[in-house]
Design a protein around this motif. Sequence first.
Motif, PDB file in Angstrom:
ATOM      1  N   ASP A 152       0.887  -1.168   0.000  1.00  0.00           N
ATOM      2  CA  ASP A 152       0.000   0.000   0.000  1.00  0.00           C
ATOM      3  C   ASP A 152       0.924   1.216   0.000  1.00  0.00           C
ATOM      4  OD1 ASP A 152      -2.177   1.667   0.210  1.00  0.00           O
ATOM      5  OD2 ASP A 152      -2.390   1.401   2.378  1.00  0.00           O
ATOM      6  N   TYR A 196       2.304   5.125  -1.216  1.00  0.00           N
ATOM      7  CA  TYR A 196       1.935   6.506  -1.534  1.00  0.00           C
ATOM      8  C   TYR A 196       3.213   7.292  -1.829  1.00  0.00           C
ATOM      9  CZ  TYR A 196      -2.175   5.050   1.139  1.00  0.00           C
ATOM     10  OH  TYR A 196      -3.276   4.373   1.607  1.00  0.00           O
ATOM     11  N   GLN A 203      -0.994   5.684  -6.033  1.00  0.00           N
ATOM     12  CA  GLN A 203      -1.626   6.665  -5.147  1.00  0.00           C
ATOM     13  C   GLN A 203      -0.662   7.825  -4.918  1.00  0.00           C
ATOM     14  OE1 GLN A 203      -4.228   4.400  -1.998  1.00  0.00           O
ATOM     15  NE2 GLN A 203      -2.271   3.362  -2.120  1.00  0.00           N
ATOM     16  N   ARG A 237      -3.927   8.075  -8.856  1.00  0.00           N
ATOM     17  CA  ARG A 237      -5.091   8.320  -8.007  1.00  0.00           C
ATOM     18  C   ARG A 237      -4.685   9.336  -6.947  1.00  0.00           C
ATOM     19  NH1 ARG A 237      -8.304   5.280  -4.059  1.00  0.00           N
ATOM     20  NH2 ARG A 237      -6.739   3.656  -3.849  1.00  0.00           N
ATOM     21  N   VAL A 272      -5.000  11.123  -3.616  1.00  0.00           N
ATOM     22  CA  VAL A 272      -5.652  10.724  -2.361  1.00  0.00           C
ATOM     23  C   VAL A 272      -5.356  11.663  -1.198  1.00  0.00           C
ATOM     24  CG1 VAL A 272      -5.773   8.295  -3.033  1.00  0.00           C
ATOM     25  CG2 VAL A 272      -3.766   9.128  -1.765  1.00  0.00           C
ATOM     26  N   ARG A 283     -11.182  18.098  -1.519  1.00  0.00           N
ATOM     27  CA  ARG A 283     -12.277  17.148  -1.295  1.00  0.00           C
ATOM     28  C   ARG A 283     -13.591  17.730  -1.801  1.00  0.00           C
ATOM     29  NH1 ARG A 283     -14.445  13.695   3.906  1.00  0.00           N
ATOM     30  NH2 ARG A 283     -14.324  11.874   2.585  1.00  0.00           N
ATOM     31  N   GLU A 312      -9.732  10.857  -4.828  1.00  0.00           N
ATOM     32  CA  GLU A 312     -10.305   9.521  -4.979  1.00  0.00           C
ATOM     33  C   GLU A 312     -10.027   8.704  -3.725  1.00  0.00           C
ATOM     34  OE1 GLU A 312      -9.950   7.790  -9.035  1.00  0.00           O
ATOM     35  OE2 GLU A 312      -8.402   9.310  -9.279  1.00  0.00           O
ATOM     36  N   SER A 313     -10.606   9.094  -2.614  1.00  0.00           N
ATOM     37  CA  SER A 313     -10.386   8.402  -1.351  1.00  0.00           C
ATOM     38  C   SER A 313     -11.554   8.690  -0.422  1.00  0.00           C
ATOM     39  CB  SER A 313      -9.077   8.882  -0.705  1.00  0.00           C
ATOM     40  OG  SER A 313      -8.998   8.409   0.623  1.00  0.00           O
ATOM     41  N   GLU A 314     -11.959   7.689   0.328  1.00  0.00           N
ATOM     42  CA  GLU A 314     -13.016   7.869   1.329  1.00  0.00           C
ATOM     43  C   GLU A 314     -12.526   8.713   2.501  1.00  0.00           C
ATOM     44  OE1 GLU A 314     -16.386   6.773   1.531  1.00  0.00           O
ATOM     45  OE2 GLU A 314     -15.853   6.757  -0.604  1.00  0.00           O
ATOM     46  N   PRO A 329      -9.374  10.993   2.822  1.00  0.00           N
ATOM     47  CA  PRO A 329      -8.147  11.557   2.244  1.00  0.00           C
ATOM     48  C   PRO A 329      -7.076  11.808   3.302  1.00  0.00           C
ATOM     49  CG  PRO A 329     -10.084  12.710   1.418  1.00  0.00           C
ATOM     50  CD  PRO A 329     -10.555  11.827   2.524  1.00  0.00           C
TER      51      PRO A 329
END
Lengths: 400, 400
Positions: free
Chosen positions: B115, B117, B141, B175, B177, B210, B216-218, B220
């Motif tokens: 995962d 970034y 990301q 993406r 984020v 946002r 694109e993140s629930e 951020p």
Amino acid sequence: MCCDKGTEEAGPELLAGVSLPAAVLHEAPLAHNLTWMQRFAEAHGARLAPHGKTTMTPALFRRQLEAGAWGITLATAPQCRAAFVHGVTRLLMANQLVGEANMAIVADLLEAGADFYCVVDGAENVRQLGRFFAARRLELQVLIELGVPGGRCGCRDAAQVEALVAAIAEEPALRLVGIEGYEGMIAGGDEVAAVRAYGERLVATVRMLRASGVLESEAPIVTASGSKWFDLIAEAFDEAELREHYTPVLRPGCYVVHDHKLYAGAMADVKARHPHLQDELRPALEVFAHVQSLPEPGLAVIALGKRDIGHEPDLPLPLRLHPLVSQPAAATTPVDISAWRTTHIMDQHVFLAIPQDAEIAVGDVIAFGTSHPCLTFDKWRRLLLVDEDLRVKENLATCF
Amino acid sequence: MCCDKGTEEAGPELLAGVSLPAAVLHEAPLAHNLTWMQRFAEAHGARLAPHGKTTMTPALFRRQLEAGAWGITLATAPQCRAAFVHGVTRLLMANQLVGEANMAIVADLLEAGADFYCVVDGAENVRQLGRFFAARRLELQVLIELGVPGGRCGCRDAAQVEALVAAIAEEPALRLVGIEGYEGMIAGGDEVAAVRAYGERLVATVRMLRASGVLESEAPIVTASGSKWFDLIAEAFDEAELREHYTPVLRPGCYVVHDHKLYAGAMADVKARHPHLQDELRPALEVFAHVQSLPEPGLAVIALGKRDIGHEPDLPLPLRLHPLVSQPAAATTPVDISAWRTTHIMDQHVFLAIPQDAEIAVGDVIAFGTSHPCLTFDKWRRLLLVDEDLRVKENLATCF
């Protein structure tokens, strides 16, 4: 997967396929320097024991021995162990050997067949060494270190030398075989005259000790020289009697890769003192890194930092820009950017002042030179040996 | 035999049997710091992603994750690879990802399940990343880096952010984020006010992004913080809305071992700003070395150098003398020598000014502290974890 920043496999080409930053050794100047300094020492009747602490790179030790070096100089017991493990059998430790764990490392090397020398400058250390090596039933070859007032280690005057000779004589495990010094601590005033005088003092002292019968060697050692004033020390040692009855040893280390500023200047001084000296040392060490960010006009942030390149006494020196991104068709034709200036260095970043109209893009590659190479080598577990087309020929492991 | 200066096997006792110099981590303050900073972050509703570049020591990454860290921050692609190889699956690279070989390292990590970034601050880098990761059929990301004028990387103003958002939107492989920043570049003037304002700017920017629907993140990410002003950033991030709908992340690195001067001073400032804050960070990193030579009254030369310990912004700090030789019966009762001063450091030597009547002998051991720990870790391939009786509990490998 690799667990450090070095590249495990030799790739085909430095500018493609190699994770940057990377420390790079250029094959041709490296080979040139190996031969040049060996010939210089031989021309003065001296042996060469290059200081290995500069590089701690066994593949370079091997090349130095193949070029004719008498041995390798090192600074610590673990460095001696690393060199011995990689085939160096004659080790000159140009430092006091202190601490039982370090003495044990050296005792193991002696038992394994090493021809080891270290220096002493005080009675307490002499007693500790005598006791330790007697208990191990080993004989330790020592050189008396001559220092200068206000300098680093070493006896400051003849009275200290005399007392030290007496202390060594009390220790049957120690064998006094010569004199060691380091002229690099001399600073201020007429440095050239002071270095010459120091070289002459080393020679006079080893002669005096020989005459007094305390040296247990057929050809006592007299040794000094870093990479700045090696010519002056070589001249001080260059006498028919020394060639015949002594072992004069020069110990420059940085010469093997030279540099782009500090030692480049020292080389110019050597050439000025010896106008007829043929050729000269050439810089062989560079660090390649990417342009990481162009956040403001006139500023390039480079993906390179204190973890990757030495920054003393001078900040990294930008040499050439490979325009991989800004001019991809010309990427292998580098642009001379030696007029640009590094303004700041952090752990992982270099700040480069660039012309407002510079043709440069994030992803371009810059080759940096250094001033004083030692503190660049120790930032890397591997260096890349490249040919003039930047093809990677070999990965050279370091032992820091 | 070992080929570097580290000790391969954990010995029973630091002062006997370990080759010095050696870098030492003290178990109790280390454990304390791990817990202290984790609790501090949690108390402010933030996640902790300690900056791993400080130590590059996987055994410490493991302890940080076990203490509750959300992930580990790193500076380069090879550092991310090293952390991932050692079990770190969430990697925050607080730098631009530049160069195809480095992108390839990250692509391999993504394929292996990381995962990951990284940050972006320019359209050219965004295009390069978009092209590379699209070709690898991977999604990357990214966080937009916000910089400060005169600072390091990062967008300087809202117009640059807007342009960057547009560039990212053109790359289906990327993406967006969240937002990243580093307040450590702020210097001069009312720094505390400037850091607070910068923290607020980060929060305002992530909210704006946002609201504009480009993230694109629930939840951020909004992230900043070194080890100096972590309290101010934590406060700027400490809002109910951020706790609920965002992922605020603090990234101090040096806190894990703290230090004896630079960060000790920063800690005092944090305590002054927060009088009710319980307890504080404690120094855990020291380097032990031998007295090598006592060549002149008032001078001790220590077998320790730039190759062994950081020397910026302050020279190594003498803390305690273990009188192994000068007072062998009291060797395990160290003498406080924090009033002594280091005057000079070379590659392999430290010069220590000592009182003329100091009880000290060659072979005694001195523990040194540092000011800023990062540049001590990278001098070692292994550090020794010791308990309060200086028994070596564990050898911790580094990945520089």
